[in-house]
Write an enzyme that holds these catalytic residues in place. Sequence first.
Site, PDB file in Angstrom:
ATOM      1  N   ARG A 173      26.659  40.629  64.307  1.00  0.00           N
ATOM      2  CA  ARG A 173      26.899  39.227  63.941  1.00  0.00           C
ATOM      3  C   ARG A 173      28.035  39.101  62.937  1.00  0.00           C
ATOM      4  O   ARG A 173      28.820  38.150  62.981  1.00  0.00           O
ATOM      5  CB  ARG A 173      25.623  38.562  63.427  1.00  0.00           C
ATOM      6  CG  ARG A 173      25.123  39.129  62.120  1.00  0.00           C
ATOM      7  CD  ARG A 173      23.737  38.616  61.758  1.00  0.00           C
ATOM      8  NE  ARG A 173      23.197  39.472  60.735  1.00  0.00           N
ATOM      9  CZ  ARG A 173      22.736  39.058  59.579  1.00  0.00           C
ATOM     10  NH1 ARG A 173      22.684  37.775  59.312  1.00  0.00           N
ATOM     11  NH2 ARG A 173      22.273  39.909  58.695  1.00  0.00           N
ATOM     12  N   HIS A 174      28.156  40.061  62.033  1.00  0.00           N
ATOM     13  CA  HIS A 174      29.244  40.012  61.061  1.00  0.00           C
ATOM     14  C   HIS A 174      30.578  40.330  61.722  1.00  0.00           C
ATOM     15  O   HIS A 174      31.595  39.700  61.402  1.00  0.00           O
ATOM     16  CB  HIS A 174      28.968  40.953  59.890  1.00  0.00           C
ATOM     17  CG  HIS A 174      27.732  40.595  59.131  1.00  0.00           C
ATOM     18  ND1 HIS A 174      27.499  39.335  58.627  1.00  0.00           N
ATOM     19  CD2 HIS A 174      26.640  41.321  58.811  1.00  0.00           C
ATOM     20  CE1 HIS A 174      26.336  39.300  58.024  1.00  0.00           C
ATOM     21  NE2 HIS A 174      25.788  40.505  58.123  1.00  0.00           N
ATOM     22  N   ASP A 217      49.021  39.286  37.553  1.00  0.00           N
ATOM     23  CA  ASP A 217      50.054  38.571  36.823  1.00  0.00           C
ATOM     24  C   ASP A 217      49.740  38.683  35.328  1.00  0.00           C
ATOM     25  O   ASP A 217      48.844  39.449  34.930  1.00  0.00           O
ATOM     26  CB  ASP A 217      50.180  37.121  37.314  1.00  0.00           C
ATOM     27  CG  ASP A 217      49.021  36.223  36.881  1.00  0.00           C
ATOM     28  OD1 ASP A 217      48.038  36.711  36.265  1.00  0.00           O
ATOM     29  OD2 ASP A 217      49.088  35.009  37.173  1.00  0.00           O
ATOM     30  N   HIS A 218      50.456  37.927  34.522  1.00  0.00           N
ATOM     31  CA  HIS A 218      50.272  37.989  33.065  1.00  0.00           C
ATOM     32  C   HIS A 218      48.855  37.632  32.641  1.00  0.00           C
ATOM     33  O   HIS A 218      48.328  38.206  31.706  1.00  0.00           O
ATOM     34  CB  HIS A 218      51.278  37.068  32.376  1.00  0.00           C
ATOM     35  CG  HIS A 218      51.207  35.652  32.851  1.00  0.00           C
ATOM     36  ND1 HIS A 218      51.767  35.250  34.055  1.00  0.00           N
ATOM     37  CD2 HIS A 218      50.640  34.552  32.305  1.00  0.00           C
ATOM     38  CE1 HIS A 218      51.555  33.961  34.215  1.00  0.00           C
ATOM     39  NE2 HIS A 218      50.868  33.503  33.178  1.00  0.00           N
ATOM     40  N   HIS A 248      29.171  41.712  54.573  1.00  0.00           N
ATOM     41  CA  HIS A 248      29.227  40.678  55.603  1.00  0.00           C
ATOM     42  C   HIS A 248      30.633  40.357  56.090  1.00  0.00           C
ATOM     43  O   HIS A 248      30.817  40.008  57.249  1.00  0.00           O
ATOM     44  CB  HIS A 248      28.599  39.384  55.092  1.00  0.00           C
ATOM     45  CG  HIS A 248      27.159  39.538  54.746  1.00  0.00           C
ATOM     46  ND1 HIS A 248      26.369  38.450  54.420  1.00  0.00           N
ATOM     47  CD2 HIS A 248      26.339  40.618  54.666  1.00  0.00           C
ATOM     48  CE1 HIS A 248      25.143  38.859  54.162  1.00  0.00           C
ATOM     49  NE2 HIS A 248      25.110  40.184  54.290  1.00  0.00           N
ATOM     50  N   CYS A 276      44.429  37.470  38.344  1.00  0.00           N
ATOM     51  CA  CYS A 276      45.271  36.496  37.643  1.00  0.00           C
ATOM     52  C   CYS A 276      44.376  35.816  36.615  1.00  0.00           C
ATOM     53  O   CYS A 276      43.277  36.295  36.356  1.00  0.00           O
ATOM     54  CB  CYS A 276      45.946  35.517  38.610  1.00  0.00           C
ATOM     55  SG  CYS A 276      44.868  34.330  39.446  1.00  0.00           S
ATOM     56  N   GLY A 277      44.810  34.723  36.055  1.00  0.00           N
ATOM     57  CA  GLY A 277      44.011  34.071  35.018  1.00  0.00           C
ATOM     58  C   GLY A 277      42.635  33.663  35.497  1.00  0.00           C
ATOM     59  O   GLY A 277      41.626  33.934  34.859  1.00  0.00           O
ATOM     60  N   THR A 278      42.579  32.998  36.651  1.00  0.00           N
ATOM     61  CA  THR A 278      41.294  32.560  37.216  1.00  0.00           C
ATOM     62  C   THR A 278      40.879  33.352  38.441  1.00  0.00           C
ATOM     63  O   THR A 278      39.720  33.307  38.842  1.00  0.00           O
ATOM     64  CB  THR A 278      41.354  31.079  37.636  1.00  0.00           C
ATOM     65  OG1 THR A 278      42.325  30.942  38.689  1.00  0.00           O
ATOM     66  CG2 THR A 278      41.691  30.178  36.466  1.00  0.00           C
ATOM     67  N   GLY A 279      41.815  34.021  39.078  1.00  0.00           N
ATOM     68  CA  GLY A 279      41.565  34.704  40.344  1.00  0.00           C
ATOM     69  C   GLY A 279      41.791  33.796  41.539  1.00  0.00           C
ATOM     70  O   GLY A 279      41.877  34.264  42.668  1.00  0.00           O
ATOM     71  N   ILE A 280      41.919  32.505  41.297  1.00  0.00           N
ATOM     72  CA  ILE A 280      42.041  31.547  42.396  1.00  0.00           C
ATOM     73  C   ILE A 280      43.410  31.642  43.067  1.00  0.00           C
ATOM     74  O   ILE A 280      43.512  31.852  44.282  1.00  0.00           O
ATOM     75  CB  ILE A 280      41.771  30.110  41.900  1.00  0.00           C
ATOM     76  CG1 ILE A 280      40.329  29.984  41.386  1.00  0.00           C
ATOM     77  CG2 ILE A 280      42.028  29.099  43.020  1.00  0.00           C
ATOM     78  CD1 ILE A 280      40.064  28.697  40.618  1.00  0.00           C
ATOM     79  N   GLY A 281      44.460  31.463  42.304  1.00  0.00           N
ATOM     80  CA  GLY A 281      45.803  31.458  42.896  1.00  0.00           C
ATOM     81  C   GLY A 281      46.148  32.749  43.607  1.00  0.00           C
ATOM     82  O   GLY A 281      46.672  32.738  44.727  1.00  0.00           O
TER      83      GLY A 281
END
Length: 143
Positions: free
Chosen positions: A132-133, A7-8, A97, A64-69
Site C-alpha cells: 500500500r505504501h 542556510d544561515h 510509509h 533552515c530557520g524553520t525547515g519550511i522553505g
Amino acid sequence: MIALGCDHGGFELMQEVKKHLAERGLEYKDFGTDSTASCDYPVFAKAVANSILSGECERGILICGTGIGISIAANRFEGIRCALCHDCFSAEATRQHNNSNILAMGGRIIGPGHALKVVDTFLDTPFSNDERHIRRINKIDEK
C-alpha cells in the site's frame, strides 16, 4: 553517504548534526553553507537533492530557520521526498510509509538534543516495503 545542506538559519544546528554523524561513524558530504552569513536556502536544497538523484548520496538532511522553505525547495525535484520533521514519530513514519530520502528541520524550531534523536530515527528506520505504501508513492510520482 548522507548529503547535508543548510542556510544561515540552520548553520549552528548543522554543526551539531555533523559532530553527531561523525561520532556514529557515518560518512557525509557537506554542501554548505559555511557560516551564519545570510544566504539563499534553495541553493543548498538543490545541491542535496541533485546528490541524491545522481546516486552520489543515499539520503539527505536539510536545515533552515524553520525547515519550511528548504523542504519546499527540495520537493521541487522529481524523485525527492523531503519531510519536515520535528519529532521522532514523524521521522519514523515518513521513512516507513513514504520512503522519504531527505529530512528537513528548523534550526530555530528544534533544540540540538531532540534534533539528534530525530536524525537517528530518520536514518535508522527502514522503508516498510508494504504494497500500500509503494502504491501511494507511485501515485505521488505519476504525472
